[in-house]
Design a protein around this motif. Sequence first.
Motif, short mmCIF file in Angstrom:
data_model
loop_
_atom_site.label_atom_id
_atom_site.label_comp_id
_atom_site.label_asym_id
_atom_site.label_seq_id
_atom_site.Cartn_x
_atom_site.Cartn_y
_atom_site.Cartn_z
N PHE A 38 1.03 -1.20 -0.04
CA PHE A 38 -0.10 -0.13 -0.05
C PHE A 38 0.86 1.18 0.01
N ILE A 39 0.22 2.49 -0.24
CA ILE A 39 0.83 3.78 -0.31
C ILE A 39 0.43 4.44 1.09
N ILE A 40 1.41 5.06 1.62
CA ILE A 40 1.16 6.20 2.45
C ILE A 40 1.16 7.26 2.00
N ASN A 41 0.12 8.02 1.69
CA ASN A 41 0.08 9.28 1.06
C ASN A 41 0.60 10.36 1.55
N LYS A 42 0.73 11.57 0.93
CA LYS A 42 1.19 12.90 1.42
C LYS A 42 0.60 13.30 2.65
N SER A 43 -0.71 12.94 2.73
CA SER A 43 -1.57 13.13 3.90
C SER A 43 -1.30 12.38 5.06
N GLY A 44 -0.59 11.25 4.76
CA GLY A 44 -0.30 10.10 6.06
C GLY A 44 -1.67 9.08 5.80
N ILE A 45 -2.42 8.92 4.83
CA ILE A 45 -3.55 7.99 4.69
C ILE A 45 -3.02 7.09 3.82
N VAL A 46 -3.42 5.69 4.22
CA VAL A 46 -3.23 4.44 3.48
C VAL A 46 -4.03 4.48 2.40
N SER A 47 -3.54 4.23 1.17
CA SER A 47 -4.41 4.03 0.10
C SER A 47 -3.68 3.26 -1.07
N ASP A 48 -4.14 2.99 -2.06
CA ASP A 48 -3.80 2.23 -3.36
C ASP A 48 -3.32 0.67 -2.75
N ILE A 49 -4.30 0.06 -2.14
CA ILE A 49 -3.96 -1.29 -1.25
C ILE A 49 -4.14 -2.37 -2.47
N LYS A 50 -2.88 -3.35 -2.39
CA LYS A 50 -3.01 -4.31 -3.30
C LYS A 50 -2.54 -5.63 -2.46
N ILE A 51 -3.44 -6.52 -2.72
CA ILE A 51 -3.36 -7.99 -1.86
C ILE A 51 -3.47 -9.12 -2.66
N ARG A 52 -2.43 -9.79 -2.37
CA ARG A 52 -2.29 -11.34 -3.11
C ARG A 52 -2.17 -12.56 -2.02
N ALA A 53 -3.39 -13.19 -1.88
CA ALA A 53 -3.67 -14.14 -0.80
C ALA A 53 -4.16 -15.37 -1.40
N PRO A 54 -3.91 -16.57 -0.89
CA PRO A 54 -4.31 -17.79 -1.22
C PRO A 54 -5.87 -18.32 -1.39
N HIS A 55 -6.68 -17.05 -0.67
CA HIS A 55 -8.10 -17.26 -1.03
C HIS A 55 -8.51 -15.78 -0.90
N LYS A 56 -9.84 -15.66 -1.55
CA LYS A 56 -10.36 -14.45 -1.64
C LYS A 56 -11.00 -14.01 -0.14
N LYS A 57 -11.35 -15.02 0.60
CA LYS A 57 -11.70 -14.54 1.94
C LYS A 57 -10.52 -13.89 2.61
N LEU A 58 -9.41 -14.48 2.46
CA LEU A 58 -8.14 -13.87 3.08
C LEU A 58 -7.91 -12.57 2.52
N GLU A 59 -8.05 -12.19 1.23
CA GLU A 59 -8.04 -11.00 0.63
C GLU A 59 -8.84 -9.91 1.44
N LYS A 60 -10.07 -10.32 1.71
CA LYS A 60 -11.09 -9.49 2.14
C LYS A 60 -10.62 -9.20 3.72
N GLU A 61 -10.29 -10.15 4.22
CA GLU A 61 -9.88 -9.94 5.60
C GLU A 61 -8.52 -9.05 5.83
N THR A 62 -7.66 -9.20 4.96
CA THR A 62 -6.63 -8.44 4.71
C THR A 62 -6.90 -7.04 4.55
N ASN A 63 -7.75 -6.72 3.70
CA ASN A 63 -8.04 -5.41 3.28
C ASN A 63 -8.70 -4.77 4.33
N LYS A 64 -9.37 -5.41 5.11
CA LYS A 64 -10.31 -4.87 6.38
C LYS A 64 -9.19 -4.59 7.38
#
Length: 165
Positions: free
Chosen positions: A108-134
């Motif tokens: 992910f990117i920590i932007n110039k305002s300090g906010i997490v953005s542009d999150i990219k996730i690669r996980a072995p299962h879709k449910k794990l991707e959703k949990e990681t995103n959360k």
Amino acid sequence: MKIISTPVIVKNTNVIEETIIKSTKENKKTTIKSIIKEPKIVEIVEKTIPINNVQNAPVFKGCEGLSEEENRKCFERKIQRHVQRHFNSEIAQDVGLSSGKYKILTQFIINKSGIVSDIKIRAPHKKLEKETNKVVRKIPNFTPGKQNKKAVKVKYTLPITFKVE
């Protein structure tokens, strides 16, 4: 003697035609075409700097006032603690993965305002991707990273490793 006609601009095209009539014995007509270059639109792309290359790393809440080296260590500790507290590891058991060690790659990117953005996730299962995103979306805002005393976008890669038994 030369007679030159006025150039004619044809709308919605990139070509101007100009007719030149030469006074010669044969009275030949010559057409010259020239291309008009459209103005370029220059997009300013802000550079994203990997966390290991930025002069001053972003500051995680609770790591304020530390030296650069201590801030980076604190940053890593706080991120790890955040993931351990918020990641529901039972999902890994529930999705039917066979026993073994697994890794979720998160960037992910920590932007110039300090906010997490542009999150990219690669996980072995879709449910794990959703949990990681959360979990990543719950990370509190940072004091932004700086390069030459100016706030910059900082790229961070967060590997999450877990075991299924």
